[in-house]
Design an enzyme around this catalytic site. Sequence first.
Site, PDB file in Angstrom:
ATOM      1  N   HIS A 155       0.634  -1.104  -0.011  1.00 35.07           N
ATOM      2  CA  HIS A 155      -0.065  -0.087  -0.160  1.00 35.07           C
ATOM      3  C   HIS A 155       0.767   1.264  -0.015  1.00 35.07           C
ATOM      4  O   HIS A 155       2.160   1.119   0.319  1.00 35.07           O
ATOM      5  CB  HIS A 155      -0.810   0.061   1.209  1.00 35.07           C
ATOM      6  CG  HIS A 155      -0.208   0.149   2.591  1.00 35.07           C
ATOM      7  ND1 HIS A 155      -0.041  -0.930   3.240  1.00 35.07           N
ATOM      8  CD2 HIS A 155       0.251   1.317   3.230  1.00 35.07           C
ATOM      9  CE1 HIS A 155       0.452  -0.520   4.574  1.00 35.07           C
ATOM     10  NE2 HIS A 155       0.780   0.797   4.281  1.00 35.07           N
TER      11      HIS A 155
HETATM   12  P1  TYD Z   1      -2.195  -3.983   7.685  1.00 30.48           P
HETATM   13  O1  TYD Z   1      -2.512  -2.901   7.005  1.00 30.48           O
HETATM   14  O2  TYD Z   1      -2.793  -5.339   6.939  1.00 30.48           O
HETATM   15  O3  TYD Z   1      -0.671  -4.188   7.853  1.00 30.48           O
HETATM   16  P2  TYD Z   1       0.543  -4.129   6.819  1.00 30.48           P
HETATM   17  O4  TYD Z   1       0.000  -3.116   5.767  1.00 30.48           O
HETATM   18  O5  TYD Z   1       1.494  -3.799   7.566  1.00 30.48           O
HETATM   19  O6  TYD Z   1       0.422  -5.536   6.173  1.00 30.48           O
HETATM   20  O7  TYD Z   1      -2.789  -4.090   9.216  1.00 30.48           O
HETATM   21  C1  TYD Z   1      -3.256  -5.275  10.066  1.00 30.48           C
HETATM   22  C2  TYD Z   1      -4.215  -4.825  10.904  1.00 30.48           C
HETATM   23  O8  TYD Z   1      -3.872  -3.950  11.954  1.00 30.48           O
HETATM   24  C3  TYD Z   1      -5.397  -4.270  10.480  1.00 30.48           C
HETATM   25  O9  TYD Z   1      -6.740  -4.880  10.637  1.00 30.48           O
HETATM   26  C4  TYD Z   1      -5.319  -2.805  10.694  1.00 30.48           C
HETATM   27  C5  TYD Z   1      -4.653  -2.931  11.851  1.00 30.48           C
HETATM   28  N1  TYD Z   1      -3.964  -1.710  12.158  1.00 30.48           N
HETATM   29  C6  TYD Z   1      -4.499  -0.766  13.328  1.00 30.48           C
HETATM   30  O10 TYD Z   1      -5.584  -0.827  13.968  1.00 30.48           O
HETATM   31  N2  TYD Z   1      -3.724   0.424  13.560  1.00 30.48           N
HETATM   32  C7  TYD Z   1      -2.287   0.565  12.930  1.00 30.48           C
HETATM   33  O11 TYD Z   1      -1.757   1.550  13.030  1.00 30.48           O
HETATM   34  C8  TYD Z   1      -2.027  -0.426  11.733  1.00 30.48           C
HETATM   35  C9  TYD Z   1      -0.791  -0.238  11.048  1.00 30.48           C
HETATM   36  C10 TYD Z   1      -3.129  -1.388  11.571  1.00 30.48           C
END
Ligand code: TYD
Length: 138
Positions: free
Chosen positions: A49
Amino acid sequence: MQTIKYTFQPHGDERGQLVALEEFNDIPFRIKRVYYMYDTLANVVRGHHAHKNLEQILVCVHGSCKIRLDNGKEKKVVALEKPYEGLYVPNNIWREMFDFSADAVLMVFASEIYDESDYIRDYDEFLKFVGVKKDDRT
Ligand code: TYD
């Protein structure tokens, strides 16, 4: 493509090491959020992303991992292997995190609180957002 990797000052003595990170001194923005990833499986690629309005510093405080940064035209892979190194990731950069060692803890300092509407999770949408045509990519 230029990437900015910080080397933080470890305050080492005979007892071990300590790194202190202060907003505006070591981290170039107001820190509104800190989160970290651990127990990441070896073959997992996270991220996929970009953000419209978010600055981040990534620190692999334990173990190692790699970060692929992509501005739409160019890609660069940066290894994070030291707990005193930080990778700056500005907005409008597609990022992928991979090659996590089993003991990796990837800590992220972020300039904004979590906001799902700030994410661009579709690569074609990202290219459109940064104004890059598919033919311009290297
Ligand atoms: P995700 O965006 O899938 O992580 P990455 O892009 O690093 O692979 O995030 C995983 C989960 O955590 C998703 O349910 C959203 C949650 N999350 C939060 O609640 N707060 C945050 O600051 C972040 C980064 C993720």
